[in-house]
Design an enzyme around this catalytic site. Structure first.
Site, PDB file in Angstrom:
ATOM      1  N   HIS A  71      40.693 -54.359 -43.802  1.00  0.00           N
ATOM      2  CA  HIS A  71      40.226 -54.296 -42.293  1.00  0.00           C
ATOM      3  C   HIS A  71      38.953 -53.978 -42.183  1.00  0.00           C
ATOM      4  O   HIS A  71      38.324 -53.245 -43.215  1.00  0.00           O
ATOM      5  CB  HIS A  71      41.069 -53.858 -41.211  1.00  0.00           C
ATOM      6  CG  HIS A  71      41.432 -52.456 -41.465  1.00  0.00           C
ATOM      7  ND1 HIS A  71      41.959 -51.657 -42.416  1.00  0.00           N
ATOM      8  CD2 HIS A  71      41.337 -51.342 -40.588  1.00  0.00           C
ATOM      9  CE1 HIS A  71      42.181 -50.683 -42.563  1.00  0.00           C
ATOM     10  NE2 HIS A  71      41.670 -50.489 -41.191  1.00  0.00           N
ATOM     11  N   ASP A  75      36.411 -46.749 -43.460  1.00  0.00           N
ATOM     12  CA  ASP A  75      37.091 -45.976 -44.469  1.00  0.00           C
ATOM     13  C   ASP A  75      37.560 -47.028 -45.266  1.00  0.00           C
ATOM     14  O   ASP A  75      37.959 -46.669 -46.459  1.00  0.00           O
ATOM     15  CB  ASP A  75      37.822 -45.002 -44.062  1.00  0.00           C
ATOM     16  CG  ASP A  75      39.003 -45.531 -43.080  1.00  0.00           C
ATOM     17  OD1 ASP A  75      38.691 -46.443 -42.226  1.00  0.00           O
ATOM     18  OD2 ASP A  75      40.320 -45.213 -43.265  1.00  0.00           O
ATOM     19  N   HIS A  76      37.297 -48.287 -45.144  1.00  0.00           N
ATOM     20  CA  HIS A  76      37.939 -49.279 -45.976  1.00  0.00           C
ATOM     21  C   HIS A  76      37.055 -50.359 -46.679  1.00  0.00           C
ATOM     22  O   HIS A  76      37.366 -51.309 -47.302  1.00  0.00           O
ATOM     23  CB  HIS A  76      39.083 -50.222 -45.342  1.00  0.00           C
ATOM     24  CG  HIS A  76      40.194 -49.258 -45.052  1.00  0.00           C
ATOM     25  ND1 HIS A  76      41.505 -49.292 -45.629  1.00  0.00           N
ATOM     26  CD2 HIS A  76      40.396 -48.158 -44.270  1.00  0.00           C
ATOM     27  CE1 HIS A  76      42.225 -48.376 -45.408  1.00  0.00           C
ATOM     28  NE2 HIS A  76      41.570 -47.780 -44.072  1.00  0.00           N
ATOM     29  N   HIS A 153      47.499 -52.832 -36.518  1.00  0.00           N
ATOM     30  CA  HIS A 153      46.577 -51.706 -36.545  1.00  0.00           C
ATOM     31  C   HIS A 153      45.891 -51.943 -35.393  1.00  0.00           C
ATOM     32  O   HIS A 153      45.896 -52.936 -34.697  1.00  0.00           O
ATOM     33  CB  HIS A 153      45.911 -51.778 -37.755  1.00  0.00           C
ATOM     34  CG  HIS A 153      45.318 -50.554 -38.212  1.00  0.00           C
ATOM     35  ND1 HIS A 153      45.551 -49.225 -37.910  1.00  0.00           N
ATOM     36  CD2 HIS A 153      43.794 -50.271 -38.648  1.00  0.00           C
ATOM     37  CE1 HIS A 153      44.499 -48.449 -38.462  1.00  0.00           C
ATOM     38  NE2 HIS A 153      43.417 -49.049 -38.876  1.00  0.00           N
TER      39      HIS A 153
HETATM   40 ZN   LIG Z   1      41.872 -46.059 -42.747  1.00  0.00          ZN
HETATM   41 ZN   LIG Z   2      42.062 -48.389 -40.100  1.00  0.00          ZN
END
Ligand SMILES: [Zn+2]
Ligand SMILES: [Zn+2]
Length: 324
Positions: A71, A75-76, A153
């Site tokens: 996603h 942080d990804h 999410h």
């Molecule tokens: Zn994350």
């Molecule tokens: Zn996330």
């Protein structure tokens, strides 16, 4: 399971690159993992600083042809600009494919526009995935199949399942010679064909071959709230990575932020009948080894084989199978 560098020629190896979550902390990196399946190298998620971690752990970026993003939370994915910029700088010769949910194409196009050379256009290919309640195959070659499915999410988010394809059977040379099988047939025999002798007698494949090791599988589920709908899509994998952002004492916070507790990840592992569960995406609250071990023990109350993810850790999937 250790930090020693194995021979990656055969099998499946998962290397943990980052175990942090959204808020940066100096001792951790955000989400990223490297999966090796025989000679293939796949990057899954690419949080900020991932390319520095890849250098540290000697992961050859020249062999990274496919990047799977779950996603578009920073942080990804915030490591993608740096990584693509470097790939462009060194003049990589191969296409790079980047998979992710809705928005991935726009994200990648902007990176290419600002950080890559103009002649890289077309060499960096974004694939947007919309599983829509199913598991859909997003990539296949003769070694592996990759399927994507929805996670739950705060934003569109997909999980991935990597299935190694079955290996050829081992030819029993003594038996092949005994039945007079010509060398030209060996390839087909290894793929499972019977041999038909000149007089029409059928020699069953099992008399000419022995089985190879079973193919391995891995699933990656982060970020997600506790979401048992994913269980059919990850059923029976050898290794499951499922985020464990919080301990049970913060389950309300986990749900409010679209995350899971360690105990919930373990419930998913149990329901899916996986062989081992890998933890990660730890909240900044769990800084020390002791605090992470507390999460692991919570998970272990639901599922017996829980591995606490730590940066640099290499998991040899064959060792999970052997230990069962
Ligand atoms: Zn994350
Ligand atoms: Zn996330």
């Amino acid at each position: 399971m250790n930090n020693r560098r194995p021979n990656f020629n055969d099998g499946m190896y998962l290397q943990v690159i980052g175990v942090g979550s959204a808020r940066p902390v100096p001792e951790r990196h955000p989400s990223s993992q490297v999966l090796r399946v025989r000679d293939r190298v796949f990057l899954i998620d690419c949080g900020e600083g991932t390319q520095m971690q890849l250098l540290k752990y000697k992961v050859p970026i020249s062999r990274l042809h496919r990047i799977f993003l779950t996603h578009l939370h920073g942080d990804h994915c915030l490591g993608v600009p740096g990584l693509l910029s470097t790939m462009s700088l060194v003049g990589f010769q191969h296409p790079v494919h980047i998979y992710g949910p809705e928005g991935t194409k726009d994200f990648v196009d902007r990176i290419v526009k600002y950080f890559c050379r103009t002649n890289d256009e077309g060499n960096i290919v974004a694939h947007e995935i919309n599983p829509d309640g199913e598991a859909i195959m997003v990539y296949e070659d003769h070694v592996v199949e990759v399927h994507a499915f929805e996670l739950k999410h705060k934003v569109s988010c997909v999980g991935y399942r990597f299935n190694e394809k079955p290996l050829q059977r081992h030819l029993r040379r003594d038996q092949a010679d005994y039945y007079g099988v010509p060398v030209a047939y060996f390839g087909r025999i290894k793929q499972g064909d019977d041999y038909i002798m000149p007089d029409g007698t059928i020699v069953p494949n099992e008399d000419l071959t022995s089985p190879n090791r079973p193919p391995y599988s891995f699933a990656y589920c982060s970020d997600t709230i506790y979401f048992p709908e994913i269980v059919p899509f990850i059923q029976g994998v050898d290794l499951l990575y499922h985020e464990t952002t919080f301990g049970e004492e913060l389950s309300d916070k986990a749900h409010a932020r679209g995350h899971s507790t360690a105990l919930e990840a373990a419930k998913i592992a149990r329901l899916a009948g996986v062989k081992a569960l890998l933890m990660g995406h730890y909240s900044t609250r769990y800084k020390t080894i002791k605090e992470v071990e507390m999460l692991r023990l919570e998970a272990e109350s639901q599922f017996p084989n829980v591995i606490a993810g730590e940066e640099g850790l290499i998991i040899d999937v064959s060792e999970i199978i052997k230990a069962k």
